[in-house]
Design a protein around this motif. Structure first.
Motif, short mmCIF file in Angstrom:
data_model
loop_
_atom_site.label_atom_id
_atom_site.label_comp_id
_atom_site.label_asym_id
_atom_site.label_seq_id
_atom_site.Cartn_x
_atom_site.Cartn_y
_atom_site.Cartn_z
N GLU A 12 -11.78 6.35 4.79
CA GLU A 12 -11.06 6.67 6.01
C GLU A 12 -9.54 6.74 5.88
N VAL A 13 -8.97 6.04 4.91
CA VAL A 13 -7.52 6.05 4.74
C VAL A 13 -7.15 7.25 3.85
N SER A 14 -6.19 8.03 4.30
CA SER A 14 -5.73 9.17 3.49
C SER A 14 -5.31 8.62 2.12
N SER B 236 1.02 7.44 0.35
CA SER B 236 1.59 7.65 1.68
C SER B 236 0.52 7.33 2.72
N VAL B 237 0.95 6.71 3.81
CA VAL B 237 0.01 6.35 4.88
C VAL B 237 0.56 6.80 6.22
N ILE C 116 -6.08 0.09 8.38
CA ILE C 116 -5.79 -1.04 7.47
C ILE C 116 -5.73 -2.34 8.26
N GLU C 117 -5.03 -2.34 9.38
CA GLU C 117 -4.91 -3.55 10.20
C GLU C 117 -6.26 -4.05 10.69
N ILE D 46 0.84 -1.20 0.00
CA ILE D 46 0.00 0.00 0.00
C ILE D 46 0.88 1.25 0.00
N LYS D 47 1.94 1.24 0.83
CA LYS D 47 2.86 2.38 0.89
C LYS D 47 3.56 2.62 -0.44
#
Length: 191
Positions: free
Chosen positions: A115-117, A13-14, A22-23, A8-9
Motif C-alpha cells: 500500500e505504501v508507494s 519518497s512518501v 505508516i502511522e 523512511i523518507k
C-alpha cells in the motif's frame, strides 16, 4: 513517530496518504532497561524502529553471552533469520536503556509493501543494508585482531561507547573485560 517517518523518507519518497498508512501500521511500545525485545526460542514477529533507547543483540554460547550488534535511536531492529520464515530465533535482543519503539508485524509489513508507494523498494534497501552489516561483521570476526575490532567498534558506534557497559563492548570485540582494558591502554599510549 516523526523519527520513523524521517527514516523512511530518507530511503523513499512518501505521500501524505503513505504517512497515514505508516502511522496506522506501526504501534508504539516501551521496554524497560534489561527487558528483552526478543528472546532465543521465540519467533521474531515484528520489525522494530527505535525512537529512543539502545539495544544489543547477543547469543548464548556455552553459558556465556556473545554480543554481536547494537542498535540505537533512528535504527530498525529485527532478527530477519527468524522474522522472514517465522521460525524460532537463536538471538536475544535486549534493551540496554529504557527504550521506546514503534513496531510493525509480519502481516503489517506485507501491507506496507502493498500500500505504501515504493514500499517494496524500502524493504529491499533495508534488507540490503542488513546483509552488508552482517557480512562485514562476519568477515571482521575471522580477519581482524581484537585491537582492530575495538577500533571498528569505536568507528561504527562512536557516540555509544559511553552508553554501553564495558563488558558488553568486550564481548562484542571477542575478549574478556581485562583484555579490553589492556587494548584501550595500549591504543591510548600509541603502542
Amino acid at each position: 513517530m516523526q523519527l520513523l517517518i524521517q527514516a523512511i523518507k530518507s530511503q523513499i519518497s512518501v505521500s501524505e496518504k503513505d504517512i497515514t498508512i505508516i502511522e496506522n501500521l506501526f504501534h508504539k511500545k516501551s521496554f524497560r532497561k534489561g527487558e528483552h525485545l526478543l528472546s532465543a526460542g521465540e519467533v521474531c514477529r515484528y520489525i522494530i524502529f527505535i525512537e529512543s533507547g539502545l539495544v544489543r543483540y547477543y547469543l548464548n554460547n556455552e553459558e556465556t553471552e556473545q554480543t554481536h550488534y547494537f542498535n540505537q535511536e533512528g535504527e530498525f531492529v529485527c532478527d530477519y533469520v527468524s522474522f522472514l520464515p517465522q521460525s524460532p530465533s537463536n538471538v536475544n535482543i535486549q534493551a540496554l536503556e529504557d527504550t521506546l519503539v514503534y513496531r510493525i508485524s509480519a502481516d503489517g509489513i506485507q501491507q506496507f509493501y502493498r500500500e505504501v508507494s515504493n514500499g517494496e523498494r524500502f524493504g529491499r534497501v533495508a534488507i540490503e543494508q542488513v546483509f552488508v552489516n552482517v557480512m562485514t561483521q562476519v568477515i571482521s570476526l575471522y580477519t581482524d585482531k581484537p585491537d582492530n575490532r575495538y577500533l571498528k567498534f569505536l568507528a561504527n558506534y562512536s557516540g555509544l561507547a559511553h552508553r554501553i557497559p564495558q563488558y558488553y563492548i568486550a564481548s562484542y570485540v571477542g575478549v574478556k573485560p581485562p583484555s579490553l582494558s589492556r587494548i584501550r591502554k595500549r591504543l591510548a599510549s600509541g603502542r
